[in-house]
Design an enzyme around this catalytic site. Structure first.
Site, PDB file in Angstrom:
ATOM      1  CE  LYS A  44     -22.320  42.450 -11.757  1.00 43.73           C
ATOM      2  NZ  LYS A  44     -21.679  43.434 -12.603  1.00 43.73           N
ATOM      3  CE1 TYR A  96     -37.766  13.714 -17.123  1.00 47.17           C
ATOM      4  CE2 TYR A  96     -39.432  12.119 -16.480  1.00 47.17           C
ATOM      5  CZ  TYR A  96     -38.194  12.708 -16.278  1.00 47.17           C
ATOM      6  OH  TYR A  96     -37.414  12.289 -15.241  1.00 47.17           O
TER       7      TYR A  96
END
Lengths: 376, 376
Positions: free
Chosen positions: A90, A35
């Site tokens: 999907k 970060y």
């Protein structure tokens, strides 16, 4: 399972896909590196070298599953929320079968220009774009423009996923009925996204006699109501210039490919096909004819698109492997040769095709790998 | 760690976030239920009852992290690829800290109208929209329009995440320096997204004397170069009508909040603040003044935005909890009251604030829960 129980199961389940952190953020050092301030180094680098996003970001393994919900299953235009469960399904199969990080992106618009603009704008996040359940003829234009625009693979699965798996099925079906694959007379019911792509891929694979039908009847030169895409089909298909409906087209045909709707194929139409006929009744969720009825009428090789009948001809055999291969090899285009290779690879997984089993099972762990190897 | 090593680590790591299947697709029954034909039932249901998407789809727990890459860290406008590592880092922290399924969506456009259109179009997939690193003044308009348009929470983190954590820090800092919070004279260097939101939230919390500076100097009524957003600030801030630069503004100030850039605050400017002064030098990755220098110049309570100094004032303390709470409670708006409650909840996690520790640690497992509880 009845509809009520299915709905209850979906409500209990909530999301079927989630995100997973690939790094455990345990200590200050993790925050410093992954970060701030560390991420500033990665950001500055990618601003100058965007091509490295494929190496060092989510783009390495991600695919967007994009739909405007205009042609969902046999349900038609159900909008973004109607399409969402399908795209999420999907994404689930992408991960389970191909190890691909797919994210559903249903779009609250049907405007082709806007769909193209949106997909172009979000493309940097993804290593591939799987278009899904977008109605014809808009889907052809949207796909073509995005393929030209983007440097990542774009594939409209309803077209090419379907075409690849149908071709694989027909290659093996021809062996079972002991007919020459290239000499098959093939009738395709449905001249939308799937039907058009199936026709073109069969022609590319050497089949000479393909006839398509839309709701009006066979596609032929005498029709005055054809759009640009169907006019193109006139030049490529229906060499015997059959005029009329399904009854006329099915007379003497070797194979039926249904990408249309529930119950559209009658037993008597199957009965007047050539001997040792092939019936792929792939409308979802309800096929053009039920397998038992097709068998009664004389069909020898029968398949549907459903998981609960044998010989499921379903795109799920194709899309995880196609994108797995494209991501691994940095392939930017899914070419006609790739589609042909993928179909042959799928067909080859069943070494001795029989009417009982001529297409690999969705659960077969070799499927995605074999298809992925065909992509280059 | 030097930049070379950081870059190498990112290249080794590849993606920092992936998808995870929440269902194992082991047998035919799984495919029948969670794919075709079962998914048709869910699709038909959501087409009629879109409100149920929050119960039975990815929308239940997902947030889009959207950026156009126009104001990334201290790097400025670095475009979609430059922004991607930052958004992916946010997605990582969203999951690790808040259990939120966040997906990075950097956009290859800076056009505010197009950003609004895209976010509106993709909103059905998500339970919340976290806008990130979009430059002022466009960010104000984009956020306002999306909040009005959508029925899910939309928050520009650079504005409100920053404002909440700064407010939390100042509440505790005031206790340490034994001054009345509401009587603090606060100087905010930077009048962009973060500075504007910090000013407004401090005012909402009761602070009376807030002065902002942009690159030209203090924001005051005599300026003829102010855009609409800064003109609004004239009416709300700078009650002593300070004209000039940082030297003039800092004279006698109790607290400095830096949301500007590297090294912009000088030791002599800290030295002329009121006794027992507070310095939050939050520019990322390089603060306005280094903690040691601020201490030398007389500051008593010091914080930065970085993970490698004590007292990190960073939005990562806020955004996972805000969206965790909003998703759990089906909250559609992040209101001013929510922001105030969240700041107070954060501050309350440090029961006895000292200069050595007055803001909770990013690793503190109570943080996201406390912030989430404040959302209602």
């Amino acid at each position: 399972m009845d509809a009520k129980k299915i709905l209850a199961a979906y409500k209990r389940q909530g999301a079927r896909v989630e995100t997973k952190a690939r790094i455990k953020m345990k200590g200050k050092k993790d925050f410093s590196l992954w970060y701030t301030p560390g991420v500033g180094v990665a950001a500055a680098h990618l601003a100058k070298h965007p091509e490295d996003a494929r190496k060092m970001s989510i783009k390495k393994n991600s695919v967007a599953v994009v739909s405007d919900g205009s042609a969902v299953l046999g349900l038609g235009s159900v909008g973004p929320y109607g399409a969402l469960p399908v795209m999420e399904g999907k994404a689930l199969i992408f991960k389970e079968k191909g190890g691909v990080d797919a994210w559903p992106l249903v779009l609250d618009t049907h405007d082709p220009d806007e769909i193209v603009r949106i997909v172009k704008a979000i493309a940097p996040n993804f290593g591939g774009i799987n278009l899904e359940d977008i109605a014809a003829p808009a889907c052809f234009d949207i796909e073509r423009r995005l393929i030209e625009m983007l440097d990542i693979p774009v594939m409209h699965d309803d077209q090419h996923g379907t075409a690849i798996v149908v071709l694989a099925g027909l290659i093996n079906a021809a062996k079972i009925v002991k007919k020459s694959f290239k000499k098959l007379k093939v009738v395709i019911n449905g001249a939308g996204a799937a039907g058009t792509a199936v026709a073109k891929l069969l022609l590319a694979a050497g089949v000479k006699d393909v006839t398509l039908l839309d709701r009006t009847g066979t596609i032929h030169a005498g029709r005055t109501d054809l759009n640009t895409h169907k006019k193109e089909l006139v030049l490529l298909t229906n060499p015997r210039r059959i005029m009329g409906g399904l009854a006329e087209a099915m007379y003497g045909a070797d194979a039926f490919v249904g990408v249309s709707g529930k119950g559209l194929l009658k037993e008597e139409q199957v009965a007047c096909m050539a001997p040792r006929s092939i019936v792929f009744a792939m409308a979802n969720p309800d096929p053009e004819i039920l397998p038992d009825a097709a068998r009664r009428a004389g069909a020898l090789v029968i398949a549907t698109g459903r998981s609960d009948y044998p010989n499921q001809i379903n795109n799920a055999l194709v899309f995880p492997g196609i994108f797995r291969g494209a991501l691994d090899k940095g392939v930017a285009r899914i070419t006609e040769s790739t589609k042909l290779r993928a179909a042959r690879a799928l067909a080859a997984l069943v070494s001795k095709p029989t009417a009982a089993k001529f297409i690999p099972d969705l659960l077969d762990p070799r499927v995605a790998k074999a298809v992925a190897r065909a992509v280059h």
